[in-house]
Design a protein around this motif. Structure first.
Motif, short mmCIF file in Angstrom:
data_model
loop_
_atom_site.label_atom_id
_atom_site.label_comp_id
_atom_site.label_asym_id
_atom_site.label_seq_id
_atom_site.Cartn_x
_atom_site.Cartn_y
_atom_site.Cartn_z
N CYS A 3 0.31 -6.78 -10.98
CA CYS A 3 1.10 -5.83 -10.18
C CYS A 3 2.17 -5.15 -11.04
O CYS A 3 3.00 -5.81 -11.68
CB CYS A 3 1.74 -6.55 -9.00
SG CYS A 3 2.93 -5.53 -8.11
N CYS A 6 5.78 -6.05 -10.08
CA CYS A 6 6.11 -7.42 -10.49
C CYS A 6 6.36 -7.46 -11.99
O CYS A 6 7.24 -8.19 -12.46
CB CYS A 6 4.99 -8.39 -10.11
SG CYS A 6 4.99 -8.85 -8.36
N HIS A 45 6.56 -10.59 -4.21
CA HIS A 45 5.43 -9.68 -4.05
C HIS A 45 4.93 -9.68 -2.61
O HIS A 45 4.48 -10.71 -2.09
CB HIS A 45 4.27 -10.06 -4.98
CG HIS A 45 3.11 -9.12 -4.87
ND1 HIS A 45 3.01 -7.97 -5.59
CD2 HIS A 45 2.02 -9.16 -4.06
CE1 HIS A 45 1.90 -7.33 -5.25
NE2 HIS A 45 1.28 -8.04 -4.32
N HIS A 97 2.84 -2.97 -4.05
CA HIS A 97 3.98 -3.89 -3.93
C HIS A 97 4.97 -3.10 -3.09
O HIS A 97 5.42 -2.02 -3.49
CB HIS A 97 4.54 -4.22 -5.33
CG HIS A 97 5.71 -5.16 -5.33
ND1 HIS A 97 5.74 -6.30 -6.12
CD2 HIS A 97 6.90 -5.12 -4.69
CE1 HIS A 97 6.90 -6.92 -5.94
NE2 HIS A 97 7.63 -6.22 -5.08
ZN ZN Z 1 4.14 -7.16 -7.07
#
Ligand code: ZN
Ligand code: 5GP
Length: 113
Positions: A3, A6, A45, A97
């Motif tokens: 991600c 992230c 997340h 996200h």
């Molecule tokens: Zn994420």
């Protein structure tokens, strides 16, 4: 961690971070659609609005508080600004996200395109 956001949280990718606390991060959008275009995200997340659970209420409530604080810091509060959360394809979501866009410094039209 695949991600994108992230990876920004984990400092694996650079970003123009403008706010951070224990649960929330805010940073400059790399393709700004307005003179101010920030993204406010939970550090945990969560992929989309559809994935929210009752226990996420307090965390998600922090996003507009941070957005409003950043808008005030940038002197956008009085003139106004736009916050947007896109969900899935038809909503225009491209990063999975959850994030709140904070855009200001120009006049926006309604309805959104
Ligand atoms: Zn994420
Ligand atoms: P969405 O379309 O999912 O609502 O919004 C995703 C936003 O993330 C877009 O406005 C896009 O410009 C921004 N974005 C995409 N990749 C990156 C990146 O690597 N870094 C930052 N800071 N923003 C990104």
């Amino acid at each position: 961690m695949a991600c994108l956001f992230c990876r920004i949280i984990n400092r694996e990718l650079p970003a123009g971070i403008v706010y951070e606390d224990d649960e929330v991060l805010a940073f400059e959008d790399t393709a700004p659609q307005a003179p101010t275009h920030l993204l406010v995200i939970p550090k945990r997340h969560i992929a989309t609005l559809n994935d929210l659970e009752a226990g996420d209420q307090a965390l998600m409530g922090r996003l507009p508080l941070v957005a409003a604080r950043l808008a005030k810091e940038r002197d956008l509060a009085e003139d106004g600004y736009r916050v947007v959360m896109n969900c899935n394809d038809d909503g225009g979501q491209t990063v999975y996200h959850i994030h709140m866009h904070l855009m200001g410094g120009r006049r926006f039209t309604w309805p959104a395109g």
